[in-house]
Design an enzyme around this catalytic site. Structure first.
Site, PDB file in Angstrom:
ATOM      1  N   THR A  70      46.311  -1.196  52.330  1.00 42.94           N
ATOM      2  CA  THR A  70      45.201  -0.306  51.976  1.00 42.94           C
ATOM      3  C   THR A  70      45.015  -0.243  50.462  1.00 42.94           C
ATOM      4  O   THR A  70      43.915  -0.498  49.942  1.00 42.94           O
ATOM      5  CB  THR A  70      45.476   1.115  52.524  1.00 42.94           C
ATOM      6  OG1 THR A  70      45.725   1.008  53.917  1.00 42.94           O
ATOM      7  CG2 THR A  70      44.304   2.047  52.269  1.00 42.94           C
ATOM      8  N   GLU A  96      50.550   6.961  38.389  1.00 39.53           N
ATOM      9  CA  GLU A  96      49.467   7.939  38.583  1.00 39.53           C
ATOM     10  C   GLU A  96      49.090   8.100  40.057  1.00 39.53           C
ATOM     11  O   GLU A  96      48.763   9.189  40.526  1.00 39.53           O
ATOM     12  CB  GLU A  96      48.234   7.497  37.779  1.00 39.53           C
ATOM     13  CG  GLU A  96      47.097   8.492  37.816  1.00 39.53           C
ATOM     14  CD  GLU A  96      47.495   9.833  37.212  1.00 39.53           C
ATOM     15  OE1 GLU A  96      47.722   9.886  35.993  1.00 39.53           O
ATOM     16  OE2 GLU A  96      47.571  10.824  37.956  1.00 39.53           O
ATOM     17  N   LYS A 153      56.108  14.348  46.377  1.00 37.08           N
ATOM     18  CA  LYS A 153      55.152  14.540  45.274  1.00 37.08           C
ATOM     19  C   LYS A 153      55.545  15.739  44.421  1.00 37.08           C
ATOM     20  O   LYS A 153      55.426  15.707  43.189  1.00 37.08           O
ATOM     21  CB  LYS A 153      53.747  14.713  45.843  1.00 37.08           C
ATOM     22  CG  LYS A 153      53.258  13.451  46.563  1.00 37.08           C
ATOM     23  CD  LYS A 153      52.054  13.762  47.430  1.00 37.08           C
ATOM     24  CE  LYS A 153      51.554  12.533  48.167  1.00 37.08           C
ATOM     25  NZ  LYS A 153      50.579  12.872  49.211  1.00 37.08           N
TER      26      LYS A 153
HETATM   27  N1  LIG Z   1      47.217   4.599  51.568  1.00 35.87           N
HETATM   28  C1  LIG Z   1      46.995   5.531  50.658  1.00 35.87           C
HETATM   29  O1  LIG Z   1      45.955   6.172  50.661  1.00 35.87           O
HETATM   30  C2  LIG Z   1      48.024   5.829  49.611  1.00 35.87           C
HETATM   31  C3  LIG Z   1      47.786   6.868  48.687  1.00 35.87           C
HETATM   32  C4  LIG Z   1      48.713   7.113  47.664  1.00 35.87           C
HETATM   33  C5  LIG Z   1      49.872   6.354  47.610  1.00 35.87           C
HETATM   34  N2  LIG Z   1      50.097   5.379  48.544  1.00 35.87           N
HETATM   35  C6  LIG Z   1      51.331   4.595  48.437  1.00 35.87           C
HETATM   36  O2  LIG Z   1      50.977   3.248  48.175  1.00 35.87           O
HETATM   37  C7  LIG Z   1      51.933   2.376  48.743  1.00 35.87           C
HETATM   38  C8  LIG Z   1      51.208   1.390  49.675  1.00 35.87           C
HETATM   39  O3  LIG Z   1      50.544   2.119  50.692  1.00 35.87           O
HETATM   40  P1  LIG Z   1      49.482   1.415  51.654  1.00 35.87           P
HETATM   41  O4  LIG Z   1      48.828   2.533  52.393  1.00 35.87           O
HETATM   42  O5  LIG Z   1      48.657   0.460  50.914  1.00 35.87           O
HETATM   43  O6  LIG Z   1      50.459   0.646  52.664  1.00 35.87           O
HETATM   44  P2  LIG Z   1      50.072  -0.493  53.713  1.00 35.87           P
HETATM   45  O7  LIG Z   1      48.619  -0.506  53.988  1.00 35.87           O
HETATM   46  O8  LIG Z   1      51.042  -0.351  54.831  1.00 35.87           O
HETATM   47  O9  LIG Z   1      50.413  -1.844  52.914  1.00 35.87           O
HETATM   48  C9  LIG Z   1      51.727  -2.222  52.601  1.00 35.87           C
HETATM   49  C10 LIG Z   1      51.713  -3.656  52.083  1.00 35.87           C
HETATM   50  O10 LIG Z   1      53.025  -4.015  51.728  1.00 35.87           O
HETATM   51  C11 LIG Z   1      53.308  -5.303  52.263  1.00 35.87           C
HETATM   52  N3  LIG Z   1      54.742  -5.428  52.466  1.00 35.87           N
HETATM   53  C12 LIG Z   1      55.524  -4.793  53.343  1.00 35.87           C
HETATM   54  N4  LIG Z   1      56.797  -5.186  53.219  1.00 35.87           N
HETATM   55  C13 LIG Z   1      56.799  -6.121  52.220  1.00 35.87           C
HETATM   56  C14 LIG Z   1      57.794  -6.892  51.606  1.00 35.87           C
HETATM   57  N5  LIG Z   1      59.070  -6.832  51.994  1.00 35.87           N
HETATM   58  N6  LIG Z   1      57.437  -7.750  50.606  1.00 35.87           N
HETATM   59  C15 LIG Z   1      56.149  -7.827  50.209  1.00 35.87           C
HETATM   60  N7  LIG Z   1      55.162  -7.108  50.738  1.00 35.87           N
HETATM   61  C16 LIG Z   1      55.484  -6.251  51.742  1.00 35.87           C
HETATM   62  C17 LIG Z   1      52.522  -5.379  53.542  1.00 35.87           C
HETATM   63  O11 LIG Z   1      52.351  -6.746  53.874  1.00 35.87           O
HETATM   64  P3  LIG Z   1      51.459  -7.209  55.164  1.00 35.87           P
HETATM   65  O12 LIG Z   1      50.053  -6.797  54.825  1.00 35.87           O
HETATM   66  O13 LIG Z   1      51.630  -8.691  55.178  1.00 35.87           O
HETATM   67  O14 LIG Z   1      52.048  -6.484  56.330  1.00 35.87           O
HETATM   68  C18 LIG Z   1      51.230  -4.673  53.133  1.00 35.87           C
HETATM   69  O15 LIG Z   1      50.356  -5.581  52.528  1.00 35.87           O
HETATM   70  C19 LIG Z   1      52.954   3.287  49.442  1.00 35.87           C
HETATM   71  O16 LIG Z   1      54.019   3.543  48.554  1.00 35.87           O
HETATM   72  C20 LIG Z   1      52.168   4.555  49.681  1.00 35.87           C
HETATM   73  O17 LIG Z   1      52.986   5.703  49.763  1.00 35.87           O
HETATM   74  C21 LIG Z   1      49.197   5.103  49.531  1.00 35.87           C
END
Ligand SMILES: NC(=O)c1ccc[n+]([C@@H]2O[C@H](COP(=O)([O-])OP(=O)(O)OC[C@H]3O[C@@H](n4cnc5c(N)ncnc54)[C@H](OP(=O)(O)O)[C@@H]3O)[C@@H](O)[C@H]2O)c1
Length: 431
Positions: free
Chosen positions: A14, A131, A207
């Site tokens: 995401t 941030e 947080k």
């Molecule tokens: N989503 C939000 O709105 C939001 C808001 C604030 C903070 N965050 C933080 O941002 C971070 C990412 O969140 P997200 O929602 O984007 O998560 P997500 O959609 O689950 O994406 C995670 C990504 O990490 C990859 N990944 C997983 N294991 C891996 C590894 N061992 N090596 C390399 N890549 C790996 C996954 O690969 P695949 O795609 O190939 O499975 C995927 O692309 C988290 O720390 C979350 O707490 C998210």
């Protein structure tokens, strides 16, 4: 034009997808503001073959995200994998050891390992920026670290989890139960299949631990956060709160109490006139109270691809400008310990809902117990019936009381045969 800042991007989910989209769409503006282009040169995710709706063919790929740190064509690593340990932490350490800047949205990792990472980054004189880790798109980290740097803070608190705020807002709007709204939110993709990090208050605690460190110059201390989630909130509580002039919100709050700082995540009754009461649905908000600035409110989208990417790229622009400094505003070696005991004896006003047997004498028994422990009652409502037990609801609000005394009384009530369900005790926030 100065040479480009080359980014290694780990995680293409995401937020990672949002960062790629923002850097592409706003490339000219980012280049102007950063005074140099910011370009992604290498990426890593779990599945190389997944269609992500963007053309990655011009970018180098690493199967092992940690290898991004050592690449000659990477100046800064952006970690958007998630998880407090594992590959995210290994990548953070490898990047800082390589003398490169590190940007992350990973609140779990920063809450658990923030002190160690900040110490390493400061020793290596590289930027550690996060941030996006607190309240998504809201620039609250920068706001506190830089904008409020001149103030002694007395409190920092807010609505730090959009999923909980969405659930509580929808329960109020539709009169539905917690379980109904959680199920709907999961079906719509607003809540995770395993919702416990959100609804049990853990995400908000991550947080809060970060905000506390920034606001009070303390070592991030997750163990020092008292955590209560929202599973016990019934639609009856939301109705009673409304009739008493409040809205129930999951509030993460750090407050200075004498020399100590208390940290707590718990549902609370927020007065309708308080700025947090009107923060609805998935929005987040943070209030910081400083001794010169007064009360500040930061409000906006706490999650989602766009808002979170906005915060990540703001960090990248800072890195491109050569900005680095103490990650938590205070040099890591000067951060002080917060006591591990989260709750100093708190004095405050409270709401308590008891489900009691519908027979004479119960109210008298309850009020006598509260009198004996010095809990002074402000109001009593006895109306409504619990559909599960057939008992009647007895809702009390207190004047300012010692919390421990009220909690002891609640524990005593839950042992009584005439009390049919565990009491619900919620703090009432001051205006
Ligand atoms: N989503 C939000 O709105 C939001 C808001 C604030 C903070 N965050 C933080 O941002 C971070 C990412 O969140 P997200 O929602 O984007 O998560 P997500 O959609 O689950 O994406 C995670 C990504 O990490 C990859 N990944 C997983 N294991 C891996 C590894 N061992 N090596 C390399 N890549 C790996 C996954 O690969 P695949 O795609 O190939 O499975 C995927 O692309 C988290 O720390 C979350 O707490 C998210």
């Amino acid at each position: 034009m100065a040479k480009a800042l080359k980014v290694g991007l780990a995680g293409l989910g995401t937020v990672g997808g949002g960062v790629l989209a923002l850097l592409a769409q706003n490339a000219a503006l980012v280049t102007k503001r950063a005074a140099r282009p910011v370009v992604v040169s290498a990426v890593s995710a779990r599945d190389r073959h997944r269609n992500r709706g963007v053309d990655l063919s011009a970018l180098a790929w690493e199967d092992n995200a940690v290898d991004l740190a050592g690449r000659a064509d990477v100046d800064v690593v952006v970690e958007l994998i998630g998880g407090s340990d594992g590959p995210a932490l290994a990548l953070a350490k490898a990047t800082i050891s390589a003398g490169k800047a590190f940007v992350s949205a990973n609140k779990a990792m920063l809450a658990h390992h923030g002190l160690e990472l900040a110490s390493r980054a400061e020793a290596a004189q590289v930027a550690l920026k996060f941030e996006a880790a607190v309240a998504g798109g809201i620039p609250v980290i920068k706001g506190m670290r830089e904008g409020l740097a001149a103030n002694e803070l007395t409190a920092v608190y807010g609505i730090l989890n959009g999923t909980c705020n969405y659930i509580l807002s929808t329960m109020e709007r539709n009169g539905s139960t917690f379980a109904q709204v959680l199920g709907e939110a999961q079906a719509l993709g607003y809540a995770e299949a395993d919702p416990s990090f959100d609804v049990d208050g853990i995400d908000a605690a991550h947080k809060l631990a970060i905000l506390t460190a920034l606001g009070f110059g303390t070592k991030p201390n997750l163990e020092g956060v008292g955590i209560e989630g929202i599973r016990q909130i019934d639609s009856a509580d939301i109705d009673y709160a409304r009739s008493l002039g409040y809205r129930i919100k999951l509030v993460g709050a750090a407050r200075r109490v004498g020399e100590a700082v208390t940290q707590r995540v718990a549902p609370a009754l927020v007065p309708h006139a308080h700025p947090l009461a009107s923060v609805m649905d998935s929005l987040n908000a943070v209030v910081a109270e400083g001794n010169f600035v007064g009360r500040m409110l930061f409000q906006g989208r706490g999650a989602g691809a766009g808002p979170t990417a906005s915060a990540v790229v703001a960090d990248l622009i800072d890195v491109a400008r050569g900005e680095w400094g103490p990650a938590f505003g205070t040099p890591a070696s000067d951060l002080v310990s917060v006591p591990a005991i989260p709750l100093a004896p708190t004095i405050g006003r409270f709401y308590m809902r008891l489900t009691v047997a519908d027979r004479p004498g119960v109210l008298a028994e309850v009020t006598a117990t509260l009198r004996d422990v010095n809990v002074s009652i402000e109001s009593v409502i006895q109306r409504g019936q619990d559909p599960l037990t057939g008992g009647v609801y007895l809702v009390l609000t207190t004047h300012a009381v010692v919390e421990n005394a009220l909690r002891e009384a609640a524990a005593h009530f839950s042992r009584l045969e005439s009390v049919l369900a565990p009491p619900v005790v919620l703090q009432i926030m001051d205006l």
